[in-house]
Design a protein around this motif. Structure first.
Motif, PDB file in Angstrom:
ATOM      1  N   ILE A  32      51.286  27.021 133.017  1.00 55.96           N
ATOM      2  CA  ILE A  32      50.601  27.122 131.720  1.00 55.96           C
ATOM      3  C   ILE A  32      51.223  28.228 130.878  1.00 55.96           C
ATOM      4  CG2 ILE A  32      48.412  27.750 130.598  1.00 55.96           C
ATOM      5  CD1 ILE A  32      47.012  26.273 132.982  1.00 55.96           C
ATOM      6  N   PHE A  33      51.405  29.418 131.484  1.00 59.17           N
ATOM      7  CA  PHE A  33      52.061  30.505 130.754  1.00 59.17           C
ATOM      8  C   PHE A  33      53.459  30.075 130.320  1.00 59.17           C
ATOM      9  CE2 PHE A  33      48.855  33.484 132.367  1.00 59.17           C
ATOM     10  CZ  PHE A  33      48.743  34.369 131.294  1.00 59.17           C
ATOM     11  N   GLY A  34      54.187  29.425 131.226  1.00 62.44           N
ATOM     12  CA  GLY A  34      55.537  28.980 130.907  1.00 62.44           C
ATOM     13  C   GLY A  34      55.567  28.010 129.741  1.00 62.44           C
ATOM     14  N   ALA A  35      54.657  27.044 129.744  1.00 61.09           N
ATOM     15  CA  ALA A  35      54.606  26.054 128.660  1.00 61.09           C
ATOM     16  C   ALA A  35      54.282  26.724 127.327  1.00 61.09           C
ATOM     17  CB  ALA A  35      53.575  24.979 128.981  1.00 61.09           C
ATOM     18  N   VAL A  36      53.354  27.677 127.354  1.00 59.62           N
ATOM     19  CA  VAL A  36      52.978  28.383 126.117  1.00 59.62           C
ATOM     20  C   VAL A  36      54.152  29.218 125.610  1.00 59.62           C
ATOM     21  CG1 VAL A  36      51.460  30.148 125.126  1.00 59.62           C
ATOM     22  CG2 VAL A  36      50.505  28.346 126.576  1.00 59.62           C
ATOM     23  N   PHE A  37      54.811  29.955 126.510  1.00 60.01           N
ATOM     24  CA  PHE A  37      55.970  30.749 126.089  1.00 60.01           C
ATOM     25  C   PHE A  37      57.075  29.854 125.533  1.00 60.01           C
ATOM     26  CE2 PHE A  37      54.509  34.343 128.872  1.00 60.01           C
ATOM     27  CZ  PHE A  37      54.488  35.312 127.881  1.00 60.01           C
ATOM     28  N   LEU A  38      57.323  28.731 126.173  1.00 59.50           N
ATOM     29  CA  LEU A  38      58.344  27.808 125.692  1.00 59.50           C
ATOM     30  C   LEU A  38      57.981  27.295 124.299  1.00 59.50           C
ATOM     31  CD1 LEU A  38      60.998  26.643 126.793  1.00 59.50           C
ATOM     32  CD2 LEU A  38      59.714  24.689 127.615  1.00 59.50           C
ATOM     33  N   LEU A  39      56.742  26.927 124.104  1.00 61.87           N
ATOM     34  CA  LEU A  39      56.275  26.459 122.802  1.00 61.87           C
ATOM     35  C   LEU A  39      56.424  27.547 121.746  1.00 61.87           C
ATOM     36  CD1 LEU A  39      54.928  24.221 121.109  1.00 61.87           C
ATOM     37  CD2 LEU A  39      52.720  25.186 121.819  1.00 61.87           C
ATOM     38  N   VAL A  40      56.035  28.771 122.074  1.00 59.45           N
ATOM     39  CA  VAL A  40      56.135  29.890 121.132  1.00 59.45           C
ATOM     40  C   VAL A  40      57.598  30.149 120.783  1.00 59.45           C
ATOM     41  CG1 VAL A  40      55.825  32.410 120.938  1.00 59.45           C
ATOM     42  CG2 VAL A  40      53.947  30.970 121.741  1.00 59.45           C
ATOM     43  N   GLY A  41      58.478  30.087 121.790  1.00 56.21           N
ATOM     44  CA  GLY A  41      59.908  30.282 121.541  1.00 56.21           C
ATOM     45  C   GLY A  41      60.477  29.241 120.595  1.00 56.21           C
ATOM     46  N   ILE A  42      60.056  28.008 120.744  1.00 55.59           N
ATOM     47  CA  ILE A  42      60.509  26.932 119.854  1.00 55.59           C
ATOM     48  C   ILE A  42      59.921  27.108 118.459  1.00 55.59           C
ATOM     49  CG2 ILE A  42      60.354  24.440 119.405  1.00 55.59           C
ATOM     50  CD1 ILE A  42      60.442  24.110 122.543  1.00 55.59           C
ATOM     51  N   LEU A  43      58.602  27.361 118.388  1.00 54.09           N
ATOM     52  CA  LEU A  43      57.933  27.508 117.090  1.00 54.09           C
ATOM     53  C   LEU A  43      58.462  28.698 116.292  1.00 54.09           C
ATOM     54  CD1 LEU A  43      54.232  26.658 118.023  1.00 54.09           C
ATOM     55  CD2 LEU A  43      55.930  25.195 116.879  1.00 54.09           C
ATOM     56  N   GLY A  44      59.022  29.682 116.986  1.00 53.06           N
ATOM     57  CA  GLY A  44      59.612  30.826 116.297  1.00 53.06           C
ATOM     58  C   GLY A  44      60.802  30.457 115.441  1.00 53.06           C
ATOM     59  N   PHE A  45      61.345  29.257 115.614  1.00 54.06           N
ATOM     60  CA  PHE A  45      62.478  28.778 114.817  1.00 54.06           C
ATOM     61  C   PHE A  45      62.080  27.703 113.810  1.00 54.06           C
ATOM     62  CE2 PHE A  45      64.669  30.188 118.783  1.00 54.06           C
ATOM     63  CZ  PHE A  45      65.500  31.147 118.209  1.00 54.06           C
ATOM     64  N   VAL A  46      60.793  27.394 113.727  1.00 56.40           N
ATOM     65  CA  VAL A  46      60.328  26.287 112.884  1.00 56.40           C
ATOM     66  C   VAL A  46      59.829  26.817 111.536  1.00 56.40           C
ATOM     67  CG1 VAL A  46      58.657  24.401 112.676  1.00 56.40           C
ATOM     68  CG2 VAL A  46      59.720  24.887 114.886  1.00 56.40           C
ATOM     69  N   PRO A  47      60.469  26.359 110.442  1.00 59.85           N
ATOM     70  CA  PRO A  47      59.995  26.770 109.113  1.00 59.85           C
ATOM     71  C   PRO A  47      58.562  26.291 108.889  1.00 59.85           C
ATOM     72  CG  PRO A  47      62.086  25.564 108.977  1.00 59.85           C
ATOM     73  CD  PRO A  47      61.596  25.451 110.380  1.00 59.85           C
ATOM     74  N   GLY A  48      57.775  27.114 108.230  1.00 59.32           N
ATOM     75  CA  GLY A  48      56.381  26.775 107.982  1.00 59.32           C
ATOM     76  C   GLY A  48      55.475  27.380 109.040  1.00 59.32           C
ATOM     77  N   ILE A  49      55.862  27.234 110.300  1.00 57.56           N
ATOM     78  CA  ILE A  49      55.119  27.876 111.386  1.00 57.56           C
ATOM     79  C   ILE A  49      55.506  29.364 111.417  1.00 57.56           C
ATOM     80  CG2 ILE A  49      54.688  27.915 113.876  1.00 57.56           C
ATOM     81  CD1 ILE A  49      53.796  25.275 112.887  1.00 57.56           C
ATOM     82  N   THR A  50      56.780  29.611 111.166  1.00 58.41           N
ATOM     83  CA  THR A  50      57.279  30.982 111.080  1.00 58.41           C
ATOM     84  C   THR A  50      57.549  31.298 109.621  1.00 58.41           C
ATOM     85  OG1 THR A  50      58.210  30.888 113.297  1.00 58.41           O
ATOM     86  CG2 THR A  50      59.085  32.576 111.830  1.00 58.41           C
ATOM     87  N   LYS A  51      56.789  32.243 109.104  1.00 52.84           N
ATOM     88  CA  LYS A  51      56.896  32.661 107.702  1.00 52.84           C
ATOM     89  C   LYS A  51      58.182  33.469 107.506  1.00 52.84           C
ATOM     90  CE  LYS A  51      54.534  35.591 104.428  1.00 52.84           C
ATOM     91  NZ  LYS A  51      53.690  36.763 104.409  1.00 52.84           N
ATOM     92  N   ASP A  52      58.811  33.297 106.350  1.00 54.59           N
ATOM     93  CA  ASP A  52      60.034  34.027 105.983  1.00 54.59           C
ATOM     94  C   ASP A  52      61.144  33.833 107.005  1.00 54.59           C
ATOM     95  OD1 ASP A  52      58.812  35.031 103.642  1.00 54.59           O
ATOM     96  OD2 ASP A  52      57.978  36.729 104.760  1.00 54.59           O
ATOM     97  N   LEU A  53      61.276  32.612 107.485  1.00 55.84           N
ATOM     98  CA  LEU A  53      62.289  32.296 108.487  1.00 55.84           C
ATOM     99  C   LEU A  53      63.695  32.623 107.980  1.00 55.84           C
ATOM    100  CD1 LEU A  53      62.567  31.072 111.340  1.00 55.84           C
ATOM    101  CD2 LEU A  53      62.897  28.868 110.252  1.00 55.84           C
TER     102      LEU A  53
END
Length: 153
Positions: A23-44
């Motif tokens: 569960i922790f791994g899946a969440v970290f993986l998701l957060v790592g991916i979302l950190g590169f997604v415009p809109g989810i990450t402001k001022d990308l």
């Protein structure tokens, strides 16, 4: 003297600590991916590889950089690998929690605008790291004590 008989289904069942690691791994993986997604990450567009000059903020709250996102991705992969081994899962949670505790202390000690803030970290990151440290260490110890298996569906 007692003997220990293990059924073939026990080899496929995962322990609670393995599931928590996953569960922790899946969440970290998701957060790592979302950190590169415009809109989810402001001022990308301001994201830097490392350093406090990166103004990119995941969910508009957590300051991130390419390095920060890569660390999340790596933590995610290792957490998912914990699904394969009880020992790895327990080690991942406890050692990962210690790493986050060190990162929390680091974030409290190093001024946010200094060159030492290379990850980068802000106040929201610092408190999240504290919560992650406590949660990972606690679950690693509590669920890692016994090899109870979760029921298969």
């Amino acid at each position: 003297m007692s003997t220990h008989t293990v059924s073939s289904s026990a080899h496929t069942a995962r322990t609670s600590v393995q599931i928590v690691s996953g569960i922790f791994g899946a969440v970290f993986l998701l957060v790592g991916i979302l950190g590169f997604v415009p809109g989810i990450t402001k001022d990308l567009d301001t994201m830097m590889f490392a350093g406090h000059h990166s103004q990119a903020a995941l969910l508009g709250i957590f300051q991130v950089s390419v390095l920060h996102n890569i660390v999340h991705l790596l933590f995610g992969i290792v957490g998912l690998l914990g699904l394969k081994s009880r020992r790895l899962a327990k080690t991942y949670l406890i050692v990962g929690g210690i790493i986050y505790a060190v990162l929390w202390i680091y974030g409290l000690v190093v001024p946010m605008e200094s060159m030492g803030n290379f990850v980068p970290l802000n106040t929201a990151d610092n408190w999240l790291h504290f919560v992650l440290a406590a949660a990972m260490i606690t679950t690693g110890i509590v669920f890692g004590r016994k090899a109870h298996t979760a029921p298969q569906r």
